[in-house]
Scaffold this active site. Structure first.
Site, PDB file in Angstrom:
ATOM      1  N   TYR A   1      -1.352  -0.006  10.377  1.00 41.05           N
ATOM      2  CA  TYR A   1      -1.690  -0.641   9.091  1.00 41.05           C
ATOM      3  C   TYR A   1      -0.527  -0.490   8.116  1.00 41.05           C
ATOM      4  CZ  TYR A   1      -3.398  -1.081   4.368  1.00 41.05           C
ATOM      5  OH  TYR A   1      -3.528  -1.428   3.047  1.00 41.05           O
TER       6      TYR A   1
ATOM      7  N   SER B   1       0.821  -1.208   0.000  1.00 42.96           N
ATOM      8  CA  SER B   1       0.000   0.000   0.000  1.00 42.96           C
ATOM      9  C   SER B   1       0.851   1.251   0.000  1.00 42.96           C
ATOM     10  CB  SER B   1      -0.892   0.011   1.254  1.00 42.96           C
ATOM     11  OG  SER B   1      -1.471   1.278   1.447  1.00 42.96           O
TER      12      SER B   1
ATOM     13  N   LYS C   1       2.142  -3.366   6.399  1.00 41.98           N
ATOM     14  CA  LYS C   1       2.376  -3.534   4.966  1.00 41.98           C
ATOM     15  C   LYS C   1       3.872  -3.445   4.651  1.00 41.98           C
ATOM     16  CE  LYS C   1      -1.592  -4.572   3.380  1.00 41.98           C
ATOM     17  NZ  LYS C   1      -1.778  -5.897   2.755  1.00 41.98           N
TER      18      LYS C   1
END
Ligand code: WQD
Length: 326
Positions: free
Chosen positions: A141, A117, A145
């Site tokens: 988050y 991402s 990633k």
């Protein structure tokens, strides 16, 4: 080739499954259906219901279906939720990936495409983000990633696995109304929801150092994103031993205010947006340089913002018919 597509019953996953099968690749979906929808899995594509944390079930799926490549999309992806539940995000996104990679290397799978991402960049202070832009994620988050990329690249080097880490920018749109994103966690569906309730859209801050003061993002149609996975999968198979890390975006920035104006034009709504406080952690501008994906994959986005909004709106109205203007 037969690809195990984890998260293949999700919004992005369902598009990747269709693009892979349309390109003549074999596909098997592995999804725990925590957010995925079984009906999104096309007829003829096997669905194995399970979590990537269940190593035995993953290994059995790899063996039973003669899997030769993996596209790993299954993950938790809500930035705000990751701040509240970091350990859940690390367990699902990092430990789940580790267990999957353990099974993959044990089964002699040759290719691995990983869903990463733009969140790995955090607040990049550049006009166009390249793959060399420093990765300083701001949320758990984004950290999961980036850590995921480290696991994938290290395993690729150690086990001779060909790998591609695809850094998604802002995904929107749908190939068909029944494949639209049902989550309301990103700009386009969040504006749709406000309009559906005759409420003005919210602009989270209009005092950013951008031309109109609102945040600028690189929106990519989910169909183009899915095609990038096909191109990456084929590149890995045609040239073993590769380790690719690629931005998947259009290379064009669009501001929040521009997006809302486009949404009003498509939907026929015309409620002027309301400016709300800035959302913590929002960078002013995150726009991809898509040059490396073009050079390495021969891939380039074909759809524009109008396509994304129009197709997303058709999906929204299918589930919220009251949203259509009388
Ligand atoms: C876009 C812009 C908001 C809603 C996130 C993840 C990223 C990736 C894409 C998974 C921001 C503004 C939003 C609203 C607004 N996901 N906004 N009013 O935050 O750029 O990226 O999704 O990989 O990892 O971080 O996307 O759609 O949440 O917001 O003004 O009602 O729209 O502030 O500037 P974001 P988003």
């Amino acid at each position: 080739m037969t690809w195990l597509i984890t998260g293949g019953a999700g919004y992005i996953g369902a598009h990747v499954v269709r693009a892979m099968t349309a390109a003549g690749e074999g596909a098997v979906v592995y999804d725990d259906l925590s957010t995925g929808i079984a009906e999104r899995v096309p007829d003829g594509v096997p669905l194995v219901v399970g979590s990537t944390l269940d190593g035995e079930r993953v290994a059995r799926a790899l063996a039973d279906h003669g899997i030769t490549g993996v596209v790993h999309l299954a993950a938790k992806k809500q930035v705000g939720e990751s701040v509240e539940q970091p350990l859940r995000y690390y367990r699902e996104n990092v430990e789940g990936l580790r267990v999957l990679l353990d099974a993959v290397t044990g089964a002699g799978v040759g290719a691995f495409v990983f869903s990463s991402s733009a969140a790995v960049y955090g607040m990049p202070d550049v006009d166009l983000v390249t793959e060399e832009t420093p990765c300083v994620p701001l949320s758990p988050y984004g950290e999961t990633k980036l850590a995921g990329e480290w696991l994938v690249r290290a395993t690729g080097r150690a086990a001779g696995l060909s790998t591609a880490c695809l850094r998604y920018f802002n995904v929107a749109g749908a190939a068909a109304p029944d494949l639209a994103d049902v989550g309301v966690f990103n700009l386009v569906p969040m504006v749709f929801e406000r309009l559906t309730h005759s409420a003005p859209p919210h602009v989270f801050g209009d005092d950013y150092p951008t031309p109109d003061g609102t945040c600028v993002r690189d929106y990519i149609h989910v169909v183009d994103l899915a095609e990038a996975h096909v191109a990456a999968a084929r590149t890995l198979i045609s040239s073993p031993g590769r380790a690719l890390t690629l931005n998947i975006g259009r290379g064009e920035g669009v501001s929040v205010r521009e997006m809302i104006d486009r949404i009003n034009a498509v939907t026929g709504h015309d409620l002027p947006p309301e400016v709300a406080p800035r959302r913590p952690g929002d960078p002013a501008r995150v726009v991809a340089s898509a040059e490396r994906a073009a050079a390495e994959l021969g891939w380039k986005a074909r759809h524009d913002v109008q396509d994304m909004i129009t197709s997303a709106w058709q999906g929204w109205v299918r589930l919220h018919p009251e949203a259509a203007r009388r």
